[in-house]
Design an enzyme around this catalytic site. Sequence first.
Site, PDB file in Angstrom:
ATOM      1  N   ASN A 137     -45.657 -24.623  91.528  1.00 17.67           N
ATOM      2  CA  ASN A 137     -46.665 -23.777  92.166  1.00 17.67           C
ATOM      3  C   ASN A 137     -47.893 -23.751  91.261  1.00 17.67           C
ATOM      4  OD1 ASN A 137     -44.613 -23.266  93.963  1.00 17.67           O
ATOM      5  ND2 ASN A 137     -44.161 -21.215  93.196  1.00 17.67           N
ATOM      6  N   ASN A 152     -37.261 -20.025  93.432  1.00 22.28           N
ATOM      7  CA  ASN A 152     -38.722 -20.036  93.377  1.00 22.28           C
ATOM      8  C   ASN A 152     -39.198 -19.107  92.274  1.00 22.28           C
ATOM      9  OD1 ASN A 152     -41.552 -20.416  94.740  1.00 22.28           O
ATOM     10  ND2 ASN A 152     -41.322 -18.208  94.514  1.00 22.28           N
ATOM     11  N   GLU A 153     -39.902 -19.674  91.302  1.00 23.69           N
ATOM     12  CA  GLU A 153     -40.528 -18.908  90.219  1.00 23.69           C
ATOM     13  C   GLU A 153     -39.545 -18.019  89.470  1.00 23.69           C
ATOM     14  OE1 GLU A 153     -44.015 -16.871  91.577  1.00 23.69           O
ATOM     15  OE2 GLU A 153     -45.125 -18.713  91.975  1.00 23.69           O
ATOM     16  N   LYS A 209     -53.995 -15.622 101.476  1.00 23.41           N
ATOM     17  CA  LYS A 209     -54.085 -17.060 101.241  1.00 23.41           C
ATOM     18  C   LYS A 209     -53.800 -17.891 102.489  1.00 23.41           C
ATOM     19  CE  LYS A 209     -52.971 -16.816  96.306  1.00 23.41           C
ATOM     20  NZ  LYS A 209     -52.478 -15.423  96.212  1.00 23.41           N
ATOM     21  N   TYR A 220     -55.883 -18.241  89.894  1.00 26.39           N
ATOM     22  CA  TYR A 220     -55.361 -17.380  88.833  1.00 26.39           C
ATOM     23  C   TYR A 220     -55.807 -17.849  87.446  1.00 26.39           C
ATOM     24  CZ  TYR A 220     -52.267 -15.306  92.336  1.00 26.39           C
ATOM     25  OH  TYR A 220     -51.770 -14.669  93.448  1.00 26.39           O
ATOM     26  N   TRP A 265     -50.248 -22.883 100.317  1.00 23.81           N
ATOM     27  CA  TRP A 265     -49.751 -21.511 100.387  1.00 23.81           C
ATOM     28  C   TRP A 265     -50.853 -20.658 100.991  1.00 23.81           C
ATOM     29  CZ3 TRP A 265     -45.018 -19.631  99.819  1.00 23.81           C
ATOM     30  CH2 TRP A 265     -44.864 -18.247  99.789  1.00 23.81           C
TER      31      TRP A 265
END
Length: 690
Positions: free
Chosen positions: A481, A427-428, A586, A487, A565
């Site tokens: 994502n 992930n990321e 969130k 953002y 999320w």
Amino acid sequence: MEPLNNDLSQMKAKKLFTLFILHAFLTLQAQIPFVKERNHINLTEWLFAKGVHYNAQKINFNTSDWQKVSVPHTYSMDAINAMGYFQGEAWYRTQVSIPKSMANERVFIRFEAVGKEAQVYVNEKNIGEHKGGYAAFCYEITDFITPNTPVNIAVKVSNAPNFKMIPVDDNLFNHYGGMYRSVQIFSTPKTNISPTFYASSGVFVAQKEIKKEAATIEIRTHLSTQSATNSKINSKINYKIVDAKNQIVAQKEQILPPFKKDSLVTTLFEIKNPILWNGRKNPHLYTVQISLEANNKTDQIHQTFGLKTFEVTAEKGTQLNHQDYRLYGVAMHQEWKQTGPALSAEQHHKDMAIIDEIGATALRLSHYQHADLTYQLADEKGILVWTEIPFVHDYSGREQENAKMQLTELILQNYNHPSIFTWGLWNEVRAYNSKSEACVQLTEELNKLAHQLDPTRPTASASDRGIEGFMENITNLQAWNKYYGWYYGKYEDLGKWLDESHSKYPTIPLGISEYGAGGNIANQNNSIQDKPFGQNFPEMDQSLCHEISWKIIKDRPFVWSSFVWNIFDFSVAGWNRGGITNLNHKGLVTYDRTTKKDAFYFYKTNWSKEAVLYIAERRNTIRKETETTVKVYTNQPTATLWLNGKKIATQKLTSDINIIEFKNIKLAKGNNHIELKAGKLTDDVNWMLD
């Protein structure tokens, strides 16, 4: 006489307490089925001390100032309640008497998870070390104990940073320390279905072929023996497979040749007219009972499994059992404000009941292996699961072997859960320069390993970069994502990104592994927005994010998956955002599980088959303007608004995302009672016009 009476009272109380603890040990139900089915003891009562304690494994070590705790337990609640948290070493100790019923048997100790490293001692002997905070591990302790004699168990744990383990940093979630999942001692006959094969059940049910008229499955059973006579006496395995109605669909007896130590037995079965595990439509479970008979002793366990086909295409999205099946749902961290990650079975059940209530068809378990009970409940409720290892965000280049071990544990310990549709690898994680970077090479190795361990499921990963990249599209499934409007950009930009990406890369399936916005139920002034790092995250702006985002996703069936999320707020130590420190806001439900935010009911209205009528922005109780809009989430054909006892209007549902708005509603000065009716459903709020 008084001191004598007190002494007697204390002796009686101590005896009663000991009996109570023993009773609790023997009667509490383990969460792991193949442990529960065996003679077992739950180790719940421990002594605990934080910090470095030299030789704390010694039997005569002084623990007079240690704290009494109950497992599941974490020593990291300061991560939730303060800025920053202790990351280091701690110790647990307990003493237990092995019952006579375990005499002449093999005895094991199994930890469902310890955060993050564990060194286990039994009667001062170092029996094993485990690195990784989320998977189970199991050791045989037969040679270190004597039945009916007290056994001293000591566990040194640590949640200190370790760049040779994943995850290497805690920028996205806390790295809790402690024995935060269950611990059991259990016994088996001398010849058993191995419980030490990566702490799995030892039984693996693999799909070979699925047709309408018959399904072929392969059952692999890992056997182990310490019996000196097993090389001379034949053993046998009895298999019985039953459907959800407990009707026998297949059975077989297999005579085994003599074997020593460890052995693998592979058997094929045919299930005629199979009933497929079909998500929320019909989560049908089969159960295989495996009985191993050797030397007049029997070791027996059950494993549930399901049969399904799963595929993803760039044009049609997801198909389950050759039918279109939209995967939409939520991501989940496994922690509560009240207990951190040390969840009870009741808390696990409540979390899964909330996910079931919202109507999710899919669940992304972020960012690590969750408790076995979570997977069991997903199996039963028909919720498809993306589960993953904690290869998250950053990397050190020294975590390769540990990442492979954690992936092996994840797959082998959860192999038989039909709800799991993919193994998540990262992930990321970002590679900026080339495909020769350590994270890319590790991903390629993990992808190869996953397919070796389980050829039946695809791999997946979650990127926060572009469609193409050094890390992207190594796994079978790729998702992104995307936090448009939070953002960067606007909420509406998600649709533009999906359409442009689908047009430019028509052969790449597109999934949304995360999307969402922060929402604090205490922030009800939408004119003050400090996203993404400030102190005001209005709840109604979070709702707007999800209204726009779901409309975009719903209208694009080529999106193979989408995950909000997050379902619950969760802690990130050191964060200072949204008006509450140490919190990611969130979630659709508050961290303490007491309040379901407006956005939760928006999704419930759109996803659930349950009738819903819900007045949004209900916590915005102090109104400044005489005229207001009453927003309603409902899946009913019409809704009627009443204000202060007077019927105002009835409106039909025309929105394809189940929203009705009553506009220009004039409030009276002071208190206003707003009531909505739709058939037998009612909802009401009180708003004050200031």
